[in-house]
Design a protein around this motif. Structure first.
Motif, PDB file in Angstrom:
ATOM      1  N   ARG A  20       0.822  -1.210   0.000  1.00 11.23           N
ATOM      2  CA  ARG A  20       0.000   0.000   0.000  1.00 11.23           C
ATOM      3  C   ARG A  20       0.860   1.266   0.000  1.00 11.23           C
ATOM      4  NH1 ARG A  20      -4.419   2.441  -1.613  1.00 11.23           N
ATOM      5  NH2 ARG A  20      -5.008   4.138  -0.237  1.00 11.23           N
ATOM      6  N   ARG A  23       3.084   1.662  -3.233  1.00 15.32           N
ATOM      7  CA  ARG A  23       2.332   1.863  -4.464  1.00 15.32           C
ATOM      8  C   ARG A  23       2.294   3.336  -4.867  1.00 15.32           C
ATOM      9  NH1 ARG A  23      -4.268   1.611  -5.026  1.00 15.32           N
ATOM     10  NH2 ARG A  23      -4.111   3.143  -6.652  1.00 15.32           N
ATOM     11  N   PHE A  24       2.433   4.236  -3.908  1.00 16.38           N
ATOM     12  CA  PHE A  24       2.426   5.660  -4.240  1.00 16.38           C
ATOM     13  C   PHE A  24       3.838   6.226  -4.307  1.00 16.38           C
ATOM     14  CE2 PHE A  24      -1.693   4.834  -2.210  1.00 16.38           C
ATOM     15  CZ  PHE A  24      -2.505   5.133  -3.282  1.00 16.38           C
ATOM     16  N   GLY A  25       4.789   5.335  -4.517  1.00 19.22           N
ATOM     17  CA  GLY A  25       6.161   5.785  -4.693  1.00 19.22           C
ATOM     18  C   GLY A  25       6.836   6.207  -3.401  1.00 19.22           C
ATOM     19  N   GLN A  26       6.205   5.920  -2.261  1.00 17.03           N
ATOM     20  CA  GLN A  26       6.822   6.291  -0.989  1.00 17.03           C
ATOM     21  C   GLN A  26       7.822   5.218  -0.583  1.00 17.03           C
ATOM     22  OE1 GLN A  26       6.203   9.120   0.585  1.00 17.03           O
ATOM     23  NE2 GLN A  26       4.527   9.805  -0.727  1.00 17.03           N
ATOM     24  N   GLN A  77      -7.098  -1.490  -3.341  1.00 14.93           N
ATOM     25  CA  GLN A  77      -6.182  -0.694  -2.523  1.00 14.93           C
ATOM     26  C   GLN A  77      -4.722  -1.069  -2.767  1.00 14.93           C
ATOM     27  OE1 GLN A  77      -6.798   1.568   0.590  1.00 14.93           O
ATOM     28  NE2 GLN A  77      -8.212   2.109  -1.013  1.00 14.93           N
ATOM     29  N   LYS A  79      -3.687  -2.336  -5.588  1.00 11.59           N
ATOM     30  CA  LYS A  79      -3.491  -2.290  -7.046  1.00 11.59           C
ATOM     31  C   LYS A  79      -3.037  -3.657  -7.567  1.00 11.59           C
ATOM     32  CE  LYS A  79      -2.495   1.716  -9.929  1.00 11.59           C
ATOM     33  NZ  LYS A  79      -2.723   1.283 -11.238  1.00 11.59           N
TER      34      LYS A  79
ATOM     35  N   ASP B  45      -6.842   7.587  -2.399  1.00  9.36           N
ATOM     36  CA  ASP B  45      -5.983   7.300  -3.554  1.00  9.36           C
ATOM     37  C   ASP B  45      -5.839   8.503  -4.481  1.00  9.36           C
ATOM     38  OD1 ASP B  45      -6.157   4.853  -2.395  1.00  9.36           O
ATOM     39  OD2 ASP B  45      -6.511   3.755  -4.259  1.00  9.36           O
ATOM     40  N   MET B  48      -3.288  10.698  -2.948  1.00  7.08           N
ATOM     41  CA  MET B  48      -1.950  10.111  -3.018  1.00  7.08           C
ATOM     42  C   MET B  48      -1.406  10.107  -4.446  1.00  7.08           C
ATOM     43  SD  MET B  48      -1.202   9.607   0.074  1.00  7.08           S
ATOM     44  CE  MET B  48       0.415   8.922  -0.259  1.00  7.08           C
ATOM     45  N   LYS B  52       1.984  11.658  -5.918  1.00 10.56           N
ATOM     46  CA  LYS B  52       2.954  10.866  -6.657  1.00 10.56           C
ATOM     47  C   LYS B  52       3.261  11.518  -8.009  1.00 10.56           C
ATOM     48  CE  LYS B  52       3.436   6.206  -8.586  1.00 10.56           C
ATOM     49  NZ  LYS B  52       2.753   4.903  -8.711  1.00 10.56           N
TER      50      LYS B  52
END
Ligand SMILES: Cc1cc2nc3c(=O)[nH]c(=O)nc-3n(C[C@H](O)[C@H](O)[C@H](O)COP(=O)(O)OP(=O)(O)OC[C@H]3O[C@@H](n4cnc5c(N)ncnc54)[C@H](O)[C@@H]3O)c2cc1C
Lengths: 461, 83
Positions: A20, A23-26, A77, A79, B45, B48, B52
């Protein structure tokens, strides 16, 4: 260099949380003490065969398209596309109270409702009121513990039906002796009876590998064989010290290892042992040729059984309590690859302290394991028919096995009876997810990881 | 980015979150969540993905500004004007 997020524990909740966040590049690092991720639901190799440590069935089955179903929400969530997993729905399961009654159920809820109307005609209206209640009840709204048993006693006239409803839901999702929270009851009722059960066509290894692949492709990092020794909260950050002395500084820590386990890493428990009773289990694996499965077992997925009318979900007096349990046939799913050798798995309640006493004398421990494995086998045979003669391999995990591999206090699979539902342990940058947050099982623990990350970490990164 | 670009960006993000979303019949003045049947988890999402893709930090108290497609444009236009 400071890391945005550190996740402690590579069980399913930690893995889902890592997917999770990444997935947002964190940037995220997940550390797992064991050499292999998966936690309670992992795998091992014996005789060149892969054995799953704990997968009976995954609850919360959902067809594609049902957007709000927990399973589909979870995959969205993370992906992860549905096409990345081959879903094999259960063939059919039952709740068998020996010398009393049997209730069959499947992923078609009508079967269960019909069974209840035929076998408990005096309670079918009660059962339908329960359904109406569950439809409008918000199981996720914060609330103190409410006794599901007391609630059912009021709604359902026949006590046997109450016991039969509670048996599978407790086995798959209660950390409380002889009861469960009403919210948890509602969650498990949806998960098992209304939604149903499935398993992936492949093994749990492939399922874990899928999660690992997503984490890696998203740029997340995983370290196995890496145990966190202690954590401290500092002004604007949290610091984790690894067993090898390495210090990791991060903005947020998500711990999935249990509430008391986390307290002891924080050194806030002051060495005081919380002795609230925790439930633990033994799990047996019997491997045998497919042809040797007793008649009927080839069409069955899971049997939740109990001897007599009253179901005792509590720490037994002796090392295991064979009066009740779960019998699972991992080959009992639609579309599962046919293999020559299949398994019968059995689960019973166990008493950790008895196993701990036994372990002081290794031979005594081994002897008791053997005795319990035979006892469990004959108990299962009395319910499904003979199979012991055909067993080619058998293994058994005790609560001590669970403790050794996952660090869970008392080897208690469902953790502490009191849950911290919002993951808040009184610190601004260290949160709790997984077993002691309260969502149990595979889908539950994964949703736990995702929802605590959503609630406390992602919006602030 | 122009207002139209921002609308397209949001729609693209929604499609990415839920490929079954019915974007054609979306009313830009009505709340996205109800129309698309999104829950709060899905809604996060959008925030977020904006971070991103465009390194936008949207504080939690500003989330209500993303309620409708039109309000997204009003809120995001000054933040994305140089992008
Ligand atoms: C025998 C058995 C059968 C089961 N059957 C099913 C089933 O059929 N269906 C189902 O849905 N669920 C089943 N479950 C339950 C399910 O496995 C769990 O609810 C779920 O996997 C819990 O995941 P978790 O991430 O919360 O915890 P865990 O899996 O316990 O993950 C915690 C991880 O943290 C690691 N850890 C602990 N301390 C440290 C430390 N200091 N540093 C680093 N790492 C640490 C542990 O090694 C572990 O890997 C079963 C469990 C067992 C044991």
């Amino acid at each position: 260099m400071r890391l945005p997020v550190l996740i402690i524990g590579g069980g399913l909740s930690g893995l889902a949380a890592a997917v999770r966040i990444s997935r947002f590049g964190q940037r995220v690092l997940l550390v797992e003490q064991h050499t292999r991720p998966g936690g309670l639901n992992s795998w091992f190799i014996r005789n060149k065969t892969l054995f799953e440590t704990g997968l009976h069935a995954i609850t919360n089955f959902a067809e594609p398209g049902n957007k709000h179903a927990p399973l589909n929400r979870l995959l969205r969530q993370l992906k992860i596309k549905r096409s990345e997993i081959e879903f094999c729905p259960q063939l059919g399961s039952k709740i068998l109270f020996e010398n009393c009654e049997t209730l069959r159920f499947s992923n078609d809820f009508n079967l269960f409702e019909t069974e209840i109307s035929e076998k408990f005609p005096g309670s079918i209206d009660n059962f339908r009121s329960l359904l109406t209640f569950l439809q409008q009840f918000d199981a996720f709204a914060p609330a103190p513990f409410r006794s599901a048993r007391a609630f059912l006693d009021k709604i359902i006239a026949e006590p046997l039906l109450t016991e039969m409803l509670l048996c599978p839901l407790m086995y798959y999702g209660s950390s409380n002796e002889n009861d469960m929270d009403l919210g948890q009851f509602a969650i498990m009722f949806h998960a098992i009876f209304l939604e149903g059960m499935f398993r992936p066509r492949g093994s749990i290894k492939e399922f874990i590998d899928l999660l690992l692949r997503h984490i890696q492709e998203n740029g997340g990092e995983i370290r196995t064989g890496c145990r966190v020794q202690n954590i401290t909260q500092q002004k604007n950050c949290a610091v984790a010290v690894m067993e090898n002395g390495e210090e990791i500084e991060c903005n947020y820590i998500l711990s999935t290892i249990g509430s008391q386990e986390t307290e002891s890493l924080l050194q806030r428990d002051r060495g005081i042992k919380d002795d609230t009773p925790r439930l633990s289990f033994v799990e047996n694996i019997f491997q045998l040729p497919y042809e040797a499965l007793p008649a009927g077992a080839q069409e069955t997925t899971i049997i939740f059984f109990n001897h007599g009318e009253k179901f005792h979900y509590q720490r037994p007096q002796s090392s295991i309590d064979p009066r009740s349990g779960v019998i699972c046939f991992p080959s009992g799913f639609k579309g599962i690859a046919r293999r020559e050798l299949v398994e019968i798995r059995t689960t019973h309640l166990a008493a950790t302290e008895k196993w701990e006493q036994l372990a002081m004398v290794p031979e005594a421990y081994q002897q008791e394991k053997k005795r319990c494995s035979e006892l469990s086998c004959s108990t299962a045979e009395s319910l499904i028919g003979d199979f012991a003669h055909a067993v080619t391999f058998r293994d058994m995990f005790t609560p001590l096995t669970i403790k050794r591999y996952t660090g869970k206090i008392d080897g208690a699979i469902y953790g502490h009876p009191n849950k911290i539902k919002d993951g808040n342990i009184g610190l601004s940058n260290i949160f709790l997810a997984g077993t002691d947050q309260g969502f149990l099982g595979i889908v539950g623990s994964m949703l736990s990881g995702v929802s605590i990350v959503n609630q406390h970490i992602l919006p602030r990164l | 980015m122009t207002g139209e670009d921002i609308k397209d960006l949001i729609l693209e993000i929604i499609e990415d979150i839920d490929d079954e979303a019915d974007l054609a019949s979306l009313d830009p003045a009505e709340p996205l969540r109800e129309q698309l049947d999104l829950d709060s988890m899905d809604f996060l999402d959008i925030v977020m993905e904006l971070r991103k893709r465009h390194q936008l930090q949207i504080p939690e108290e500003d989330y209500p500004n993303l309620a409708t497609l039109n309000s997204c444009v009003i809120y995001l236009e000054p933040l994305l004007k140089d992008k």
